[in-house]
Design a protein around this motif. Structure first.
Motif, mmCIF file in Angstrom:
data_model
loop_
_atom_site.group_PDB
_atom_site.id
_atom_site.type_symbol
_atom_site.label_atom_id
_atom_site.label_comp_id
_atom_site.label_asym_id
_atom_site.label_seq_id
_atom_site.Cartn_x
_atom_site.Cartn_y
_atom_site.Cartn_z
ATOM 1 N N ARG A 71 36.911 48.380 12.360
ATOM 2 C CA ARG A 71 37.816 48.613 11.221
ATOM 3 C C ARG A 71 37.279 47.985 9.944
ATOM 4 O O ARG A 71 37.522 48.481 8.852
ATOM 5 C CB ARG A 71 39.209 48.082 11.527
ATOM 6 N N ALA A 72 36.532 46.884 10.082
ATOM 7 C CA ALA A 72 35.952 46.205 8.923
ATOM 8 C C ALA A 72 34.653 46.866 8.469
ATOM 9 O O ALA A 72 34.057 46.442 7.480
ATOM 10 C CB ALA A 72 35.700 44.742 9.252
ATOM 11 N N GLY A 73 34.203 47.897 9.212
ATOM 12 C CA GLY A 73 32.979 48.587 8.848
ATOM 13 C C GLY A 73 31.714 47.878 9.304
ATOM 14 O O GLY A 73 30.622 48.189 8.847
ATOM 15 N N ASP A 74 31.859 46.933 10.211
ATOM 16 C CA ASP A 74 30.732 46.155 10.715
ATOM 17 C C ASP A 74 30.148 46.863 11.941
ATOM 18 O O ASP A 74 30.841 47.060 12.937
ATOM 19 C CB ASP A 74 31.217 44.748 11.083
ATOM 20 N N GLU A 75 28.871 47.220 11.864
ATOM 21 C CA GLU A 75 28.243 47.961 12.954
ATOM 22 C C GLU A 75 28.003 47.119 14.200
ATOM 23 O O GLU A 75 27.614 47.642 15.237
ATOM 24 C CB GLU A 75 26.935 48.601 12.481
ATOM 25 N N SER A 76 28.247 45.815 14.127
ATOM 26 C CA SER A 76 28.096 44.986 15.331
ATOM 27 C C SER A 76 29.218 45.257 16.331
ATOM 28 O O SER A 76 29.194 44.732 17.440
ATOM 29 C CB SER A 76 28.047 43.500 14.963
ATOM 30 N N ALA A 77 30.177 46.086 15.943
ATOM 31 C CA ALA A 77 31.256 46.461 16.870
ATOM 32 C C ALA A 77 30.671 47.054 18.144
ATOM 33 O O ALA A 77 31.194 46.827 19.236
ATOM 34 C CB ALA A 77 32.187 47.473 16.200
ATOM 35 N N TYR A 78 29.555 47.767 18.002
ATOM 36 C CA TYR A 78 28.926 48.418 19.151
ATOM 37 C C TYR A 78 28.626 47.434 20.272
ATOM 38 O O TYR A 78 28.867 47.720 21.431
ATOM 39 C CB TYR A 78 27.646 49.134 18.709
ATOM 40 N N LYS A 79 28.104 46.255 19.930
ATOM 41 C CA LYS A 79 27.730 45.303 20.997
ATOM 42 C C LYS A 79 28.956 44.811 21.758
ATOM 43 O O LYS A 79 28.886 44.576 22.961
ATOM 44 C CB LYS A 79 26.908 44.134 20.451
ATOM 45 N N TYR A 80 30.089 44.700 21.088
ATOM 46 C CA TYR A 80 31.324 44.303 21.776
ATOM 47 C C TYR A 80 31.837 45.431 22.667
ATOM 48 O O TYR A 80 32.290 45.188 23.791
ATOM 49 C CB TYR A 80 32.396 43.868 20.777
ATOM 50 N N PHE A 81 31.762 46.670 22.162
ATOM 51 C CA PHE A 81 32.155 47.809 22.987
ATOM 52 C C PHE A 81 31.264 47.899 24.229
ATOM 53 O O PHE A 81 31.752 48.146 25.334
ATOM 54 C CB PHE A 81 32.071 49.119 22.200
ATOM 55 N N ALA A 82 29.954 47.689 24.023
ATOM 56 C CA ALA A 82 29.011 47.770 25.146
ATOM 57 C C ALA A 82 29.315 46.692 26.185
ATOM 58 O O ALA A 82 29.301 46.968 27.398
ATOM 59 C CB ALA A 82 27.580 47.635 24.638
ATOM 60 N N LYS A 83 29.626 45.482 25.731
ATOM 61 C CA LYS A 83 29.931 44.395 26.672
ATOM 62 C C LYS A 83 31.215 44.701 27.444
ATOM 63 O O LYS A 83 31.270 44.527 28.664
ATOM 64 C CB LYS A 83 30.070 43.067 25.920
ATOM 65 N N ALA A 84 32.244 45.157 26.738
ATOM 66 C CA ALA A 84 33.514 45.475 27.401
ATOM 67 C C ALA A 84 33.336 46.656 28.352
ATOM 68 O O ALA A 84 33.934 46.678 29.431
ATOM 69 C CB ALA A 84 34.595 45.768 26.365
ATOM 70 N N ALA A 85 32.511 47.620 27.976
ATOM 71 C CA ALA A 85 32.259 48.772 28.852
ATOM 72 C C ALA A 85 31.542 48.329 30.119
ATOM 73 O O ALA A 85 31.851 48.817 31.210
ATOM 74 C CB ALA A 85 31.442 49.828 28.110
#
Length: 195
Positions: free
Chosen positions: A60-74
């Motif tokens: 939501r903040a536009g930070d592309e590091s969101a991907y690494k959190y999604f990958a870890k949770a996945a």
């Protein structure tokens, strides 16, 4: 989703009752910062839902590091994280566009019970001309209470792709799912969020 009931129900505050969340029955945080700290603590303890929520916060903040959190949770098996990864690969946000990975994560989310993922898989199957598979996905999503899927099944029924019995069964299951998730608290939250 990490409980956010504390932010929606203020009865405890207004009536000077014990400061307990009506959903999770823990002491309600006193601020947004305290809620965020609780989510961070849960993420540090490898709670996949909290890790995914942190990813959504970064997204939501536009930070592309969101991907690494999604990958870890996945990796920990979170359906929402798989769905978010699918969307990331579809849009090319935080990662390069990759249709194969998009579909993989969409399938993983659907297998784990994510109704939007199941619906999106149906749409993909329909685009590829595999209407029998699309209908099966829509039926599963409708059984989970997905409104768009029951509407798609209705169109399939009117075009003769789905039998009357099949549509009636899906309609009954969709209605049962909708009734099972109704509650006064959800209605109040929906109204407060203008949903």
């Amino acid at each position: 989703m990490v409980c956010s009931g504390c932010s929606h129900f203020k009865r405890e505050y207004e009536e000077n009752l014990e400061n307990i969340c009506p959903f999770c029955r823990t002491h309600s945080p006193n601020s947004h910062e305290e809620c965020h700290e609780n989510t961070l603590k849960r993420a540090e303890a490898d709670d996949p839902i909290a890790v995914c929520e942190i990813g959504e916060m970064y997204y939501r903040a536009g930070d592309e590091s969101a991907y690494k959190y999604f990958a870890k949770a996945a990796e920990m098996g979170d359906a929402v994280a798989h769905y978010n990864l699918s969307d990331s690969y579809r849009r090319g946000e935080g990662v390069e566009k990759d249709e194969r990975k998009e579909i993989y994560h969409l399938e993983e989310a659907a297998i784990r019970g994510h109704p939007d993922a199941r619906h999106d898989l149906a749409m993909e199957e329909g685009r590829n001309g595999r209407f029998d598979r699309a209908v099966k996905h829509w039926v599963i999503a409708a059984n989970l209470g997905h409104d768009d899927s029951i509407q798609r099944l209705k169109k399939c029924y009117t075009h003769g792709v789905v039998s009357k019995e099949g549509f009636a069964a899906a309609l009954r299951a969709h209605h049962a799912a909708a009734v099972a998730t109704k509650s006064l608290q959800r209605e109040i939250v929906a109204k407060s969020n203008n949903i």
